[in-house]
Design a protein around this motif. Structure first.
Motif, PDB file in Angstrom:
ATOM      1  N   ASP A  49       0.213  -1.585  -0.341  1.00 15.47           N
ATOM      2  CA  ASP A  49       0.291  -0.065  -0.107  1.00 15.47           C
ATOM      3  C   ASP A  49       0.736   1.536   0.192  1.00 15.47           C
ATOM      4  O   ASP A  49       0.865   2.342  -0.013  1.00 15.47           O
ATOM      5  CB  ASP A  49      -0.907   0.148   1.107  1.00 15.47           C
TER       6      ASP A  49
ATOM      7  N   ASP B 261       0.499   1.938  -4.241  1.00 16.25           N
ATOM      8  CA  ASP B 261       0.474   3.743  -4.287  1.00 16.25           C
ATOM      9  C   ASP B 261       1.291   4.753  -4.343  1.00 16.25           C
ATOM     10  O   ASP B 261       0.593   5.880  -4.408  1.00 16.25           O
ATOM     11  CB  ASP B 261      -0.420   3.385  -3.064  1.00 16.25           C
ATOM     12  N   SER B 262       2.416   4.650  -4.457  1.00 16.46           N
ATOM     13  CA  SER B 262       2.836   5.736  -4.924  1.00 16.46           C
ATOM     14  C   SER B 262       3.232   6.316  -6.060  1.00 16.46           C
ATOM     15  O   SER B 262       3.250   5.169  -6.875  1.00 16.46           O
ATOM     16  CB  SER B 262       4.504   5.874  -3.656  1.00 16.46           C
ATOM     17  N   LYS B 263       3.625   7.796  -6.361  1.00 16.21           N
ATOM     18  CA  LYS B 263       3.687   8.347  -7.011  1.00 16.21           C
ATOM     19  C   LYS B 263       5.163   9.114  -7.153  1.00 16.21           C
ATOM     20  O   LYS B 263       5.386   9.541  -6.101  1.00 16.21           O
ATOM     21  CB  LYS B 263       2.417   9.434  -7.649  1.00 16.21           C
TER      22      LYS B 263
ATOM     23  N   SER C   3       3.816   9.287  -1.288  1.00 17.12           N
ATOM     24  CA  SER C   3       2.839   7.862  -0.671  1.00 17.12           C
ATOM     25  C   SER C   3       2.063   7.287  -0.934  1.00 17.12           C
ATOM     26  O   SER C   3       0.988   8.219  -1.103  1.00 17.12           O
ATOM     27  CB  SER C   3       4.446   7.623   0.566  1.00 17.12           C
ATOM     28  N   GLY C   4       1.695   5.778  -0.605  1.00 19.78           N
ATOM     29  CA  GLY C   4       0.003   5.510  -0.960  1.00 19.78           C
ATOM     30  C   GLY C   4       0.142   5.424   1.564  1.00 19.78           C
ATOM     31  O   GLY C   4       1.252   6.001   1.702  1.00 19.78           O
ATOM     32  N   TYR C   5      -1.088   4.662   1.190  1.00 21.85           N
ATOM     33  CA  TYR C   5      -1.234   4.765   2.434  1.00 21.85           C
ATOM     34  C   TYR C   5      -0.753   3.040   3.601  1.00 21.85           C
ATOM     35  O   TYR C   5      -0.944   2.570   2.206  1.00 21.85           O
ATOM     36  CB  TYR C   5      -2.697   5.500   2.791  1.00 21.85           C
TER      37      TYR C   5
ATOM     38  N   GLY D 248       1.118   8.638   5.567  1.00 20.41           N
ATOM     39  CA  GLY D 248       1.949   7.682   4.909  1.00 20.41           C
ATOM     40  C   GLY D 248       2.935   9.165   4.639  1.00 20.41           C
ATOM     41  O   GLY D 248       2.757  10.239   5.616  1.00 20.41           O
TER      42      GLY D 248
END
Length: 411
Positions: free
Chosen positions: A28, A32-34, A70-72, A80
């Protein structure tokens, strides 16, 4: 890098190491990071046209912005971390032409520094559709607006809460204690533009209610502690008028007064903008009026949320009234997607001049932009911004900005 930034980096590394303890957390948080890298090349030229003024301010600089989100972590409460790294490099700045806002001043030489860098780190927490961010912030709100009109963006330090748990309602609120200007590497206390006074505390809150898909209402409050309080109300309505046609109404009202023991302050700002869109064209008419004995107060260096705040002027002097005419065209209608054009003209009068008499001013803007839509250079954008300002109580200016930007997604 400052001592505080070093502490933030350590916290980031420790937090990342802790999260690696769980495989699901990795999926997660990291999955889910960008990440993206933006290169921004900026040429700025401002000619001063009135007698007795300096000749010009002219600089050319290259900026790089690394954005990591980041994601969570999993669970009812997710955590995050975000990071924003920024670097600015001087390409050209002649003797006596500094002061464009692209680069920090070099006090020893009277010019601009060769380079500068800054780091912003933000911790975030999410529960359902409510998110809390603490640290370095960049956001837009009717009572406090980050500025991104130079090489690198302006940021705030504090906490921001955003909630969308109620259907059709968005709540925002928070506290800011420092501001970092576009060309600065240091957080400083806040002041009120044209009003004076300084503070380390700005409190704000409010919300927007989407009544229907066409109608939105908003109400917000801002307080620069011991300087000013501001109440804002807004309405945005889009009326469909047939295929490819609509009329957008944007109405804004703000009432400002002193806070604490600060000197008496009185300003009421009314703004309205009506935009008729037909096909690729848009025609806009705006009106803005200041009443009360003082100018419109807002945090120095930020963007005021006014319909007639444009490239250079804000038309927010005490008792000033101003009109705007605007035209936009999207060349996608002619088979050239990515090419856009905008021009506008704002005229202001009824300004109380310190020297007596009525103050008058006008400003004309023109933007031409193109973003490559496909191929190896997709997302490469070029924009030329031109402005002319004339005033009988301020500076007469001719200005050109040329901005070339490219954003590369990292993953």
């Amino acid at each position: 890098m400052t001592h505080n930034n070093q502490k933030y980096v350590c916290a980031l590394l420790v937090g990342g190491a802790t999260l690696t303890c769980g495989l699901t957390a990795q999926a997660d948080f990291f999955g889910d990071s960008k990440g993206e890298l933006e290169a921004r090349n900026f040429y700025f030229n401002r000619d001063f046209r009135q007698t007795g003024a300096r000749d010009k301010a002219e600089e050319w600089a290259q900026g790089f912005l690394l954005r990591l989100q980041s994601g969570y972590t999993p669970g009812t409460v997710g955590f995050g971390l975000d990071a924003l790294g920024m670097v600015g490099l001087k390409l050209d700045s002649g003797d006596g032409t500094s002061g464009t806002g692209l680069l920090p001043a070099d006090l020893s030489s009277g010019g601009s520094q060769e380079d500068y860098a800054k780091l912003g780190l933000t911790a975030k927490m999410k529960v359902s559709k409510t998110e809390l961010k603490v640290g370095s912030l960049f956001f837009k709100d009717p009572v406090i607006n980050s500025n991104d009109t130079r090489l690198l963006p302006q940021t705030f330090r504090g906490g921001l809460l955003t909630s969308k748990d109620l259907n059709n309602f968005t709540f925002t609120g928070g506290h800011i204690d420092r501001i970092k200007a576009n060309s600065s590497t240091d957080f400083t206390e806040m002041s009120a533009n044209r009003i004076g006074g300084t503070s380390n505390d700005f409190n704000f809150g409010g919300g927007e209610y989407q009544v229907t898909p066409q109608l939105a209402l908003s109400a917000h409050y801002g307080q620069l502690e011991n300087v000013y309080q501001q109440y804002y109300g807004g309405l945005v309505h889009v009326l469909p008028l047939g295929v490819g046609q609509s009329l957008k109404s944007d109405l804004r009202y703000a009432s400002s007064r002193e806070d604490g023991n600060f000197r008496d302050l009185d300003n009421k700002a009314l703004g309205s903008m009506f935009t008729y869109k037909v096909g690729a064209q848009a025609f806009g008419l705006g009106y803005q009026r200041m009443t009360g004995s003082d100018p419109f107060p807002y945090i120095t260096g930020s963007d005021p949320y006014l319909v007639n705040f444009i490239q250079i002027g804000d038309f927010a002097n005490a008792k000033e009234r101003s009109w705007q005419a605007r035209y936009d065209y999207d060349f996608a209608a002619l088979g050239l997607p990515g090419l856009t054009f905008m021009t506008r003209y704002v005229s202001g009068d009824n300004v109380e001049r310190a020297a007596g008499g009525e103050g008058k001013e006008w400003e004309r803007n023109m933007d031409i932009g193109y973003v490559i839509q496909s191929g190896a250079l997709k997302n490469l954008g070029v924009k030329w911004r031109n402005a002319t300002v004339r005033s009988n109580f301020g500076n007469d200016l001719d200005e050109n900005r040329l901005i070339v930007s490219y954003t590369l997604p990292l993953w």
